[in-house]
Write a protein that holds these residues in place. Structure first.
Motif, short mmCIF file in Angstrom:
data_model
loop_
_atom_site.label_atom_id
_atom_site.label_comp_id
_atom_site.label_asym_id
_atom_site.label_seq_id
_atom_site.Cartn_x
_atom_site.Cartn_y
_atom_site.Cartn_z
N TYR A 128 0.80 -1.22 0.00
CA TYR A 128 0.00 0.00 0.00
C TYR A 128 0.85 1.28 0.00
O TYR A 128 0.30 2.37 -0.01
N ARG A 129 2.13 1.12 0.01
CA ARG A 129 3.00 2.28 0.08
C ARG A 129 3.08 2.99 -1.26
O ARG A 129 3.22 2.38 -2.31
N GLN A 130 3.00 4.31 -1.23
CA GLN A 130 3.19 5.12 -2.43
C GLN A 130 4.66 5.52 -2.50
O GLN A 130 5.15 6.29 -1.69
N VAL A 131 5.35 4.97 -3.48
CA VAL A 131 6.80 5.15 -3.57
C VAL A 131 7.17 6.56 -4.00
O VAL A 131 8.12 7.16 -3.50
N GLY A 132 6.42 7.12 -4.91
CA GLY A 132 6.73 8.45 -5.42
C GLY A 132 7.54 8.40 -6.71
O GLY A 132 7.87 7.34 -7.23
N ASP A 133 7.88 9.56 -7.22
CA ASP A 133 8.64 9.69 -8.46
C ASP A 133 10.13 9.60 -8.14
O ASP A 133 10.83 10.60 -8.03
N ILE A 134 10.61 8.37 -8.00
CA ILE A 134 11.98 8.18 -7.53
C ILE A 134 13.00 8.40 -8.64
O ILE A 134 12.71 8.22 -9.82
N PRO A 135 14.22 8.79 -8.28
CA PRO A 135 15.31 8.91 -9.26
C PRO A 135 15.76 7.54 -9.73
O PRO A 135 15.24 6.51 -9.27
N PRO A 136 16.75 7.47 -10.63
CA PRO A 136 17.31 6.17 -11.02
C PRO A 136 17.74 5.38 -9.78
O PRO A 136 18.17 5.96 -8.78
N VAL A 137 17.63 4.07 -9.84
CA VAL A 137 17.78 3.26 -8.63
C VAL A 137 19.20 2.77 -8.36
O VAL A 137 19.50 2.34 -7.23
#
Length: 480
Positions: A128-137
């Motif tokens: 259920y977690r909203q990760v968000g607009d993450i950068p390259p991993v």
């Protein structure tokens, strides 16, 4: 549930051992001099305080009217319990900490629920977690594989790192080599069952051999000729400060910076004294940004370690027994060391509101690249360095390790206490990292504290490049 039953069994064993010990104390003279039937319940003037304490317990609670054989059993149980306590005391004083959580217990930062494991709670939270607009991993840089001592000559290890499967081995010459794990023949994993032959590794499936330095296939058991194109990828690696490091670059470029070698570690003046490993479900940049987030120190880390590992500890009854008051600063270094950043920390410690000057400290941490921090310390109890490494095993799965190297003569129980304290403070951060979302455009105010957050993001962006791996998550959770 199994863990709860295990705790009950341990408590029962402690109770049996303690009762046996108290029984021996109560009837000690009988056991030593075999005056059967004589039970002494009064302390003599020269008896110790703990014997007097025992006499306050009801005689019927301790004195067992049993046969000679059972008395021997009680005596053996009491002696075993004393040995167990002595071993625990020795472990606390002289054994180094080596806390590496097993797979089923490795997820940190989740609130537990009855009947569910840490893995269950991690999966539930991530769903259920909203990760968000993450950068390259997977940022470009050096990553820790393992301690040098963990890879003996002739041994092979399978490693998962930056989304890749690697085969790590130490050849007979002592050199460490890292290759792509999957054999180019039919795909067997060289790190699982592979055998070292000289400075080559032999595939466990069909016996093909690959040179650890070039990746070239050197032998095919059933073929007279080895094609020149039969080769696998070689990963650049070094051994620095007692650790094996591997270089990762999304563009395939050679290393553009290096990790500093501490001469004290190389000369064995500083020796390995222990580590704590946490597995954290978050983006690697979140962990790096922690040092630059100056305003979180008084909120998350002001309460002492006695208050516990949860962020809820700030409101516990133990919160004000020991408090830490921080003064922090963070800045990137100018070229040619632009891949480095410096964190300075001074902490004033108070016990029940009174400053304890002996516990006050000033430290400097140097971050080198996206995944490694060195924090040097000097004190009358010994000098050394804390090495913190972050390794992305998956897009949102980090292995966070805190190592300590210190003077060999530094008291082990002091080193262990500080390492436990650091582990407690880190777990508070872990609770926040594993439950937050990434804001690509955070709401920042005009202040020194929020200014360093923006500066850190600009500094960290240098470790991304055109082909850096990006992931998009379905429904913004951790399923991809």
């Amino acid at each position: 549930m199994a863990s709860g039953r295990g705790n009950v069994v341990v408590l029962l064993l402690h109770a049996c051992g303690l009762l046996a010990f108290l029984h021996v104390c109560r009837d000690g003279e009988q056991y030593l001099h075999w005056h059967s039937g004589q039970h002494h319940s009064r302390c003599k003037d020269n008896e110790t305080c703990w014997k007097r304490v025992v006499d306050y317990l009801p005689e019927s609670f301790l004195v067992l009217e049993v046969g000679f054989a059972l008395k021997w059993v009680v005596l053996v149980v009491a002696a075993g319990y004393l040995l167990y306590i002595a071993a625990k005391i020795y472990q606390a004083l002289f054994s180094r900490i080596d806390d590496v959580y097993p797979v089923e217990e490795r997820d940190s930062g989740y609130y537990m629920s009855p009947g569910r494991t840490k893995r269950d709670m991690a999966n539930l939270a991530n769903r259920y977690r909203q990760v968000g607009d993450i950068p390259p991993v997977y940022p470009n840089g050096w990553y820790e594989i393992m301690r040098s001592e963990e890879l003996a000559v002739g041994s092979v290890k399978a490693v998962n790192l930056v989304g890749q499967q690697l085969a790590v081995f130490r050849g007979e010459s002592g050199k460490v080599s890292i290759l792509d794990a999957y054999c180019p023949h039919v795909g067997a994993n060289l790190g699982v069952g592979g055998r070292v032959r000289g400075d080559c590794i032999q595939c466990p499936f069909h016996g093909w051999c690959f040179d650890g330095q070039t990746g070239q296939c050197t032998e095919i058991p059933y073929s007279e000729k080895v094609p020149s194109f039969a080769k696998t990828k070689v990963w650049t690696c070094v051994e620095v400060n007692g650790l094996i490091l591997v270089w990762y670059d999304a563009e395939g470029r050679e290393p553009n910076f290096h990790i500093d070698q501490y001469e004290e570690i190389k000369s064995k003046q500083w020796t390995y004294r222990g580590r704590i490993v946490h597995y954290v479900n978050t983006h690697i940049e979140e962990i790096s940004a922690n040092g630059a987030d100056l305003s979180h120190f008084p909120v998350v880390h002001e309460t002492g370690v006695v208050a516990g590992t949860s962020v809820d500890s700030v409101s516990s009854r133990l919160a004000n027994i020991l408090t830490h008051h921080w003064n922090a600063g963070w800045e990137p270094l100018p070229p040619p060391n632009s891949q480095k950043a410096r964190l300075t920390l001074s902490v004033t410690n108070k016990l029940f509101g009174w400053t304890v000057k002996l516990l006050n400290a000033k430290v400097e941490a140097l971050q080198n690249g996206p995944s490694m921090i060195h924090l040097t310390f000097k004190s009358f109890l010994g000098n050394g360095v804390w090495v913190e490494t972050v390794v992305p095993e998956g897009p949102m799965s980090q292995r966070l390790t805190t190592y300590v190297f210190a003077d060999w003569w530094a008291p082990t129980f002091i080193v262990n206490a500080i390492l436990r304290g650091m582990g407690t403070q880190i777990e508070r951060d872990v609770h926040l990292w594993t439950n937050k979302t990434y804001r690509s455009k955070p709401l920042l105010v005009k202040s020194k504290e929020d200014g360093t957050i923006a500066t850190h993001r600009r500094w960290f962006s240098q470790f991304y490049s055109e082909n850096s791996t990006r992931f998009s998550f379905k429904n913004e959770d951790l399923s991809w």
